[in-house]
Design an enzyme around this catalytic site. Structure first.
Site, short mmCIF file in Angstrom:
data_model
loop_
_atom_site.label_atom_id
_atom_site.label_comp_id
_atom_site.label_asym_id
_atom_site.label_seq_id
_atom_site.Cartn_x
_atom_site.Cartn_y
_atom_site.Cartn_z
CE1 TYR A 52 -3.19 -52.37 -9.20
CE2 TYR A 52 -2.54 -52.77 -11.48
CZ TYR A 52 -2.48 -52.00 -10.32
OH TYR A 52 -1.70 -50.87 -10.29
CB THR A 101 4.15 -48.32 -2.72
OG1 THR A 101 4.18 -48.13 -4.15
CG2 THR A 101 4.81 -49.63 -2.36
CB THR A 135 5.80 -48.36 -8.21
OG1 THR A 135 5.31 -49.00 -9.39
CG2 THR A 135 6.57 -47.11 -8.62
NE ARG A 195 8.38 -51.31 -18.17
CZ ARG A 195 9.33 -51.32 -19.09
NH1 ARG A 195 9.47 -52.38 -19.87
NH2 ARG A 195 10.14 -50.29 -19.24
CB VAL A 196 0.05 -55.13 -15.26
CG1 VAL A 196 0.97 -56.33 -15.40
CG2 VAL A 196 -0.11 -54.72 -13.81
CE LYS A 233 5.84 -48.81 -12.68
NZ LYS A 233 4.92 -49.22 -13.76
CG ASN A 270 4.65 -44.57 -14.96
OD1 ASN A 270 4.39 -44.83 -16.12
ND2 ASN A 270 4.39 -45.39 -13.96
N GLY A 277 -4.76 -37.77 -14.01
CA GLY A 277 -5.15 -38.55 -12.82
C GLY A 277 -4.48 -39.90 -12.85
CB CYS A 331 1.00 -44.87 -13.00
SG CYS A 331 0.09 -46.39 -13.01
N1 SAJ Z 1 -3.44 -37.94 -20.23
C1 SAJ Z 1 -3.41 -36.69 -20.86
N2 SAJ Z 1 -2.82 -36.58 -22.08
C2 SAJ Z 1 -2.27 -37.68 -22.71
C3 SAJ Z 1 -2.32 -38.94 -22.06
C4 SAJ Z 1 -2.91 -39.05 -20.82
O1 SAJ Z 1 -3.89 -35.70 -20.32
O2 SAJ Z 1 -1.78 -37.52 -23.82
C5 SAJ Z 1 -4.06 -38.04 -18.91
C6 SAJ Z 1 -5.24 -39.00 -18.89
O3 SAJ Z 1 -6.44 -38.31 -19.14
C7 SAJ Z 1 -5.19 -39.53 -17.45
C8 SAJ Z 1 -3.70 -39.47 -17.09
O4 SAJ Z 1 -3.09 -38.60 -18.03
O5 SAJ Z 1 -5.89 -38.66 -16.59
C9 SAJ Z 1 -2.98 -40.82 -17.10
O6 SAJ Z 1 -3.27 -41.43 -18.33
P1 SAJ Z 1 -2.36 -42.70 -18.84
O7 SAJ Z 1 -2.81 -42.97 -20.25
O8 SAJ Z 1 -0.94 -42.44 -18.58
O9 SAJ Z 1 -2.90 -43.93 -17.98
P2 SAJ Z 1 -2.28 -44.54 -16.65
O10 SAJ Z 1 -2.15 -43.53 -15.59
O11 SAJ Z 1 -3.10 -45.74 -16.36
O12 SAJ Z 1 -0.78 -44.97 -17.06
C10 SAJ Z 1 -0.48 -46.32 -17.28
C11 SAJ Z 1 1.00 -46.52 -16.97
N3 SAJ Z 1 1.26 -47.94 -16.98
C12 SAJ Z 1 1.94 -48.48 -15.94
O13 SAJ Z 1 2.37 -47.83 -15.02
C13 SAJ Z 1 2.14 -49.95 -16.00
C14 SAJ Z 1 1.85 -45.82 -18.01
O14 SAJ Z 1 3.22 -46.21 -17.81
C15 SAJ Z 1 1.45 -46.23 -19.39
O15 SAJ Z 1 2.22 -45.49 -20.34
C16 SAJ Z 1 -0.03 -45.88 -19.59
O16 SAJ Z 1 -0.77 -46.65 -18.64
C17 SAJ Z 1 -0.46 -46.27 -21.00
O17 SAJ Z 1 0.31 -45.92 -21.93
O18 SAJ Z 1 -1.55 -46.85 -21.13
#
Ligand code: SAJ
Length: 481
Positions: free
Chosen positions: A25, A108, A145, A179-180, A232, A236, A287, A290
């Site tokens: 992806y 990774t 990463t 950063r996708v 990077k 996160n 979860g 990242c």
């Molecule tokens: N979550 C919370 N509270 C929040 C935000 C998220 O509990 O306020 C939880 C979500 O339920 C989930 C987890 O954290 O279980 C992760 O959520 P996420 O919105 O961070 O989604 P991810 O893990 O897909 O993070 C990705 C990352 N993108 C990349 O690494 C390219 C992150 O850097 C982005 O900030 C995030 O997407 C985004 O903002 O959409």
């Protein structure tokens, strides 16, 4: 500038032919965007002919994407560049020798989240394949990463060992982290700013030449390779930290009998010139692929590069480690709330029927990677409960039966636990849920603040919610048949 490497680059001329290793992806959208850029002549997608992924070579060469879910613009662009003869997929790594630049976009993961040892095996194999066919002046870029220090350390060593060439002298080496986000792959690559870090200035400049043509609104942010790796993992780690701060506040609000969402709204209202309070949302846990690992990559980098003697009181865990522990605690707190709720109804967890709503790690998605619902389910089963899982988006998950039948899952439930904020759960009707449960005082545990506590309490539920210190000790309404 390193004159020897620069003169090799000058002789080689501008980047024309590109290789992308890893048709996943990250690699696929990167490859088609390189192929669509008029600056470049050809792009090869390198995909090892493994039992699980070898099929992608033929599929991609037919202009079909192996990626699940909606990716706006990807299928059309793939068909366009394959049709124009600008993109071709192959498992013959000897063609790396034809490439002016090769990027590696290989996952990774951690072998076992418990021991936090990264599994670099696939990346190492990719590096060896590229190294074996590396030619003078080629640019190699890691997009995966990685733990800070990997590009200038392990990756450099493998490439030099396999090629007999010297990084920074005879070939360029850089890190340009992806950063996708699934669902917006092309948009993210075009519009996010792109961190680009070389092991030396010539490598950085060559990597800037590679990425600039695919950016539309995104800017290039050049730095060193190690700084790019830290950026990077830290971007996160910071998000994980912000979520942990909201979760810690929620736990404090429960202890103080306060509604954390009132407090959050209050904090968020403080705005104005130069004032920021980026308060995120408390919940049942964190979860995904990242945030659950990148803080540990950052910590490992500091230990390995810092030779262990970090400045924060020696031996104390850093704030990023503490944040991870708080977020990992939240599913366990959901167990505490469930046991307290059952106790208020005079029930033991032994034999209790739990309807677990939401298995995906994020709302309105089928992505289940590192779902916080899993430790909750394990702990409740350990306590003797019978847990049935519902998720409208998730079709299957190894070892878990996931139902799409909400009413069937709710039937006979002593406890209804909401783990994911899927929109389906926003309209749960207390009277109907109670009727389905057949219990005088069913328990509802809200991990994502999706139900109205008063409506469920009035219907006779025992309510517990993350951060709802104002409701978690409510009077139980008299049972109504
Ligand atoms: N979550 C919370 N509270 C929040 C935000 C998220 O509990 O306020 C939880 C979500 O339920 C989930 C987890 O954290 O279980 C992760 O959520 P996420 O919105 O961070 O989604 P991810 O893990 O897909 O993070 C990705 C990352 N993108 C990349 O690494 C390219 C992150 O850097 C982005 O900030 C995030 O997407 C985004 O903002 O959409």
């Amino acid at each position: 500038m390193n004159s020897r490497l620069q003169s090799i680059i000058d002789r080689r001329g501008p980047i024309r032919n590109i290789g992308v290793v890893g048709m996943g992806y990250v690699g696929i959208p990167a490859a088609v965007l390189f192929a669509d850029a008029p600056d470049f002549e050809s792009v090869r997608g390198f995909q090892r002919d493994s039992p699980s992924s070898g099929y992608k070579v033929a599929l991609l060469n037919r202009g079909e994407s192996p990626l699940k879910g909606e990716e706006p613009g990807l299928e059309e662009l793939l068909l366009k560049v394959v049709g124009a003869g600008k993109f071709r997929c192959t498992s013959d790594f000897s063609e790396v020798a034809e490439c002016d630049a090769v990027t590696l976009a290989i996952q990774t993961p951690f072998k076992d989240p418990k021991d936090l040892i990264p599994d670099f095996s696939a990346l190492i194999e990719g590096l060896r394949q590229v190294g074996r066919h590396l030619s003078d002046g080629t640019l190699v870029v890691l997009e995966s990463t990685v733990t800070p220090g990997t590009t200038a350390g392990m990756a450099r060593e493998i490439l030099e060992e396999e090629s007999g060439l010297v990084a920074g002298e005879e070939f360029c080496l850089a890190h340009a982290p992806e950063r996708v986000m699934v669902g917006r792959l092309l948009k993210n690559i075009r519009e996010h700013d792109r961190i680009v870090g070389g092991i030396d200035d010539v490598s950085t400049a060559r990597a800037v030449e590679l990425y600039r043509p695919v950016l539309t609104t995104g800017k290039i942010i050049p730095m060193t390779a190690t700084a790019a790796e830290v950026t990077k993992t830290a971007e996160n780690a910071f998000r994980d930290l912000q979520i942990a701060a909201a979760n810690q506040l929620a736990l404090h609000c429960e202890a103080m009998g306060v509604n954390v969402y009132d407090v959050r709204a209050g904090i968020d209202s403080l705005k104005g010139e130069g004032i920021t309070r980026a308060i995120l949302w408390p919940g049942a846990g964190v979860g995904g692929h990242c945030l659950t690992k990148d803080s540990w990559h950052l910590e490992r980098g500091a230990q390995v590069l810092g030779h262990g003697d970090l400045w924060y009181p020696h031996g104390s865990e850093s704030i990023f480690g503490v944040a991870r522990r708080i977020n990992e605690f939240m599913p366990r707190h959901m167990v505490h709330l469930t046991l307290e709720g059952l106790k208020r109804t005079g029930k033991s967890p032994e034999g209790a029927k739990v309807a677990l709503l939401g298995w995906a790690f994020i709302q309105n998605s089928d992505d289940t990677r590192n779902t916080p619902a899993e430790p909750y389910l394990a702990a409740m089963e350990e306590a003797g409960a019978e847990v049935r899982v519902h998720d409208p988006f998730v079709n299957d998950y190894t070892g878990i039966e996931v139902s799409h039948d909400l009413e069937g899952t709710l039937a006979g439930a002593d406890v209804v636990t909401i783990f994911t904020g899927h929109h389906h759960y926003l309209s749960l009707d207390p009277a109907r849920v109670k009727e389905l449960s057949g219990r005088e005082h069913p328990v509802v545990i809200d991990g994502r603040n999706v139900v109205d506590p008063d409506a469920f309490i009035r219907a006779g539920f025992v309510y517990k919610g993350i951060g709802r210190g104002d409701k978690n000790s409510h009077e139980v309404a008299p049972g109504r048949r």
